[in-house]
Write a protein that holds these residues in place. Structure first.
Motif, PDB file in Angstrom:
ATOM      1  N   TRP A  45       0.844  -1.203   0.000  1.00  0.00           N
ATOM      2  CA  TRP A  45       0.000   0.000   0.000  1.00  0.00           C
ATOM      3  C   TRP A  45       0.885   1.261   0.000  1.00  0.00           C
ATOM      4  O   TRP A  45       1.699   1.435  -0.867  1.00  0.00           O
ATOM      5  N   PHE A  46       0.781   2.102   1.024  1.00  0.00           N
ATOM      6  CA  PHE A  46       1.509   3.379   1.021  1.00  0.00           C
ATOM      7  C   PHE A  46       2.899   3.299   1.671  1.00  0.00           C
ATOM      8  O   PHE A  46       3.562   4.326   1.817  1.00  0.00           O
ATOM      9  N   ARG A  96       2.176  12.719  -3.068  1.00  0.00           N
ATOM     10  CA  ARG A  96       0.766  13.084  -3.089  1.00  0.00           C
ATOM     11  C   ARG A  96       0.225  13.003  -4.511  1.00  0.00           C
ATOM     12  O   ARG A  96       0.960  13.222  -5.480  1.00  0.00           O
ATOM     13  N   ILE A 142      -6.364   8.696  -6.290  1.00  0.00           N
ATOM     14  CA  ILE A 142      -5.929   7.351  -5.881  1.00  0.00           C
ATOM     15  C   ILE A 142      -7.048   6.384  -6.236  1.00  0.00           C
ATOM     16  O   ILE A 142      -8.211   6.601  -5.871  1.00  0.00           O
ATOM     17  N   SER A 198      -8.082   2.062  -6.478  1.00  0.00           N
ATOM     18  CA  SER A 198      -7.653   0.748  -5.988  1.00  0.00           C
ATOM     19  C   SER A 198      -8.775  -0.275  -6.134  1.00  0.00           C
ATOM     20  O   SER A 198      -9.955   0.028  -5.911  1.00  0.00           O
ATOM     21  N   ILE A 250      -6.648   1.729   3.562  1.00  0.00           N
ATOM     22  CA  ILE A 250      -6.463   2.659   2.441  1.00  0.00           C
ATOM     23  C   ILE A 250      -7.186   3.977   2.706  1.00  0.00           C
ATOM     24  O   ILE A 250      -6.627   5.066   2.496  1.00  0.00           O
ATOM     25  N   GLN A 288      -5.386   6.075   5.441  1.00  0.00           N
ATOM     26  CA  GLN A 288      -4.085   6.634   5.077  1.00  0.00           C
ATOM     27  C   GLN A 288      -4.116   7.567   3.865  1.00  0.00           C
ATOM     28  O   GLN A 288      -3.192   8.367   3.661  1.00  0.00           O
ATOM     29  N   SER A 289      -5.161   7.475   3.067  1.00  0.00           N
ATOM     30  CA  SER A 289      -5.178   8.229   1.811  1.00  0.00           C
ATOM     31  C   SER A 289      -5.095   9.748   1.972  1.00  0.00           C
ATOM     32  O   SER A 289      -4.464  10.402   1.118  1.00  0.00           O
ATOM     33  N   HIS A 313      -1.822  11.251   1.379  1.00  0.00           N
ATOM     34  CA  HIS A 313      -1.230  11.105   0.050  1.00  0.00           C
ATOM     35  C   HIS A 313      -2.107  11.714  -1.044  1.00  0.00           C
ATOM     36  O   HIS A 313      -1.854  11.477  -2.232  1.00  0.00           O
ATOM     37  N   LEU A 314      -3.111  12.480  -0.646  1.00  0.00           N
ATOM     38  CA  LEU A 314      -3.970  13.152  -1.614  1.00  0.00           C
ATOM     39  C   LEU A 314      -3.715  14.649  -1.613  1.00  0.00           C
ATOM     40  O   LEU A 314      -3.530  15.266  -0.558  1.00  0.00           O
ATOM     41  N   LEU A 368     -10.536   9.829  -4.201  1.00  0.00           N
ATOM     42  CA  LEU A 368     -10.279   8.422  -3.910  1.00  0.00           C
ATOM     43  C   LEU A 368     -11.410   7.606  -4.507  1.00  0.00           C
ATOM     44  O   LEU A 368     -12.591   7.908  -4.290  1.00  0.00           O
TER      45      LEU A 368
END
Length: 279
Positions: A167-168, A175, A179, A181, A219, A222-223, A226-227, A233
Motif C-alpha cells: 500500500w503506502f 501526493r 488514488i 484501488s 487505504i 491513510q489516503s 497522500h492526496l 479516492l
C-alpha cells in the motif's frame, strides 16, 4: 487425426452452461484461428500436436483451472493482458472503476496512483486513455509487479512508473490528485472462495479480514496523507459493501461520497473528494 468437430465434441467433458463456449475458446487458441473458422470448417483435420495441446487444456479446465491462466492472457478495456497465477484475473466489473476515474474533473497532467496494481489492468487503461497523466502503479507482490511491467512494455506504455510497496509503505511524501484501488475485499470465511476461478487466484489479493474490509479501512485512513487537496479516492468493493465504504469515507472527512453501479445494477465502486478538512 481428429477433426474440428471431433475436438469440439470432446469439450463435453467440461461442466456447466458455458462448456461449449469454453471448448471453442480453447480450440481457437490452440489453432490460432477465429471462431468463424470452427463454424466454417468443422471437417478440417487438426495436427496431432495442436490437438494434444487442446486436450491438455480441456483436462486442466475440467479440474477448474481458469481459462485465463491456461492461455496466459485476459482481455480488459481495449487490450489484452498477460496474466498468471501471481495475479488476479481482470474482470469487466473493474472497468467501472476506470470509467469513473476518467469522468473526474482532473488536470491534463494529473498525478494518479493505483494501489494493488496486479497485472496492471487499471493503471494501463488509464495511461492509455490519458497519455499525459503521471501514473504510478504500486504492488506488494514482486511476481505480480513483473507481470504489470511486462504488460506495460507490450502496450508501449513504458512511461508508467511502478513501485514495489505494501500500500503506502514506500510512498512517504508522495501526493496524488487521484488514488484508485481494487483491493482485497472478500471475507475470510466467504464460501465463494472455494468456488470457480477464485480457488486458483492468490488469496492475498482476495481476502481481507473477517468482514472483507480490512484493506479498505487501511487505504481510506491513510489516503488523506497522500492526496492533494482537492483530490479523489475511488475504490472497488464487494456488491454488498457500498454502505460500509461510504460510511468509512464520510467519517474521516471525504465529501461528495457516492457509489456507482455495474451493468448488473450492483454498487461496485465508491468514491469521494478530499478537500483537506478532516473530521
Amino acid at each position: 487425426m481428429s477433426s474440428v468437430r471431433d475436438l469440439l465434441a470432446e469439450g463435453s467433458m467440461l461442466a456447466g452452461d458455458e462448456a461449449r463456449r469454453e471448448a471453442e475458446v480453447l480450440l481457437c487458441a490452440a489453432l490460432d484461428k477465429p471462431r468463424s473458422y470452427l463454424m466454417a470448417w468443422p471437417e478440417a483435420e487438426v495436427a496431432g500436436s495442436l490437438a494434444q495441446r487442446y486436450r491438455h487444456w480441456l483436462l486442466q479446465r475440467s479440474k477448474g483451472v481458469p481459462i485465463a491462466y491456461l492461455l496466459g492472457t485476459r482481455d480488459f478495456w481495449s487490450f489484452s493482458l498477460q496474466v498468471n497465477e501471481a495475479t488476479l484475473i481482470p474482470r469487466c466489473d473493474t472497468e467501472l472503476l476506470v470509467e469513473q476515474a476518467l469522468a473526474l474533473p482532473l488536470s491534463d497532467t494529473a498525478t494518479v496512483l493505483d494501489l494493488g496494481a496486479g497485472s496492471g489492468a487499471i493503471t494501463l487503461a488509464l495511461a492509455m486513455e490519458r497519455p499525459r497523466w503521471c501514473m504510478l502503479g504500486v504492488e506488494r507482490s514482486e511476481k505480480a509487479l513483473e507481470v504489470a511491467v511486462a504488460n506495460a512494455r507490450q502496450l508501449g506504455l513504458e512511461r508508467v512508473e511502478w513501485r514495489l510497496s505494501d500500500w503506502f509503505s514506500d510512498l512517504a511524501g508522495r501526493r496524488f490528485e487521484l488514488i484508485v484501488s481494487n483491493p482485497p475485499y472478500i471475507a475470510e470465511q466467504d464460501v465463494h472462495l472455494d468456488t470457480g476461478d477464485l480457488r486458483f487466484e492468490p488469496r492475498s489479493a482476495l481476502v481481507s479480514g473477517s468482514d472483507g474490509l480490512d484493506d479498505i479501512r487501511s487505504i481510506i485512513a491513510q489516503s488523506p496523507e497522500h492526496l492533494e487537496a482537492p483530490g479523489y479516492l475511488l475504490l472497488e468493493h464487494g456488491f454488498e459493501q457500498s454502505g460500509a465504504v461510504r460510511a468509512l469515507m464520510t467519517a474521516i472527512g471525504f465529501s461528495n461520497v457516492a457509489s456507482y453501479k455495474d451493468l448488473a445494477g450492483h454498487e461496485r465502486v465508491t468514491g469521494g473528494l478530499w478537500s483537506g478538512m478532516a473530521r
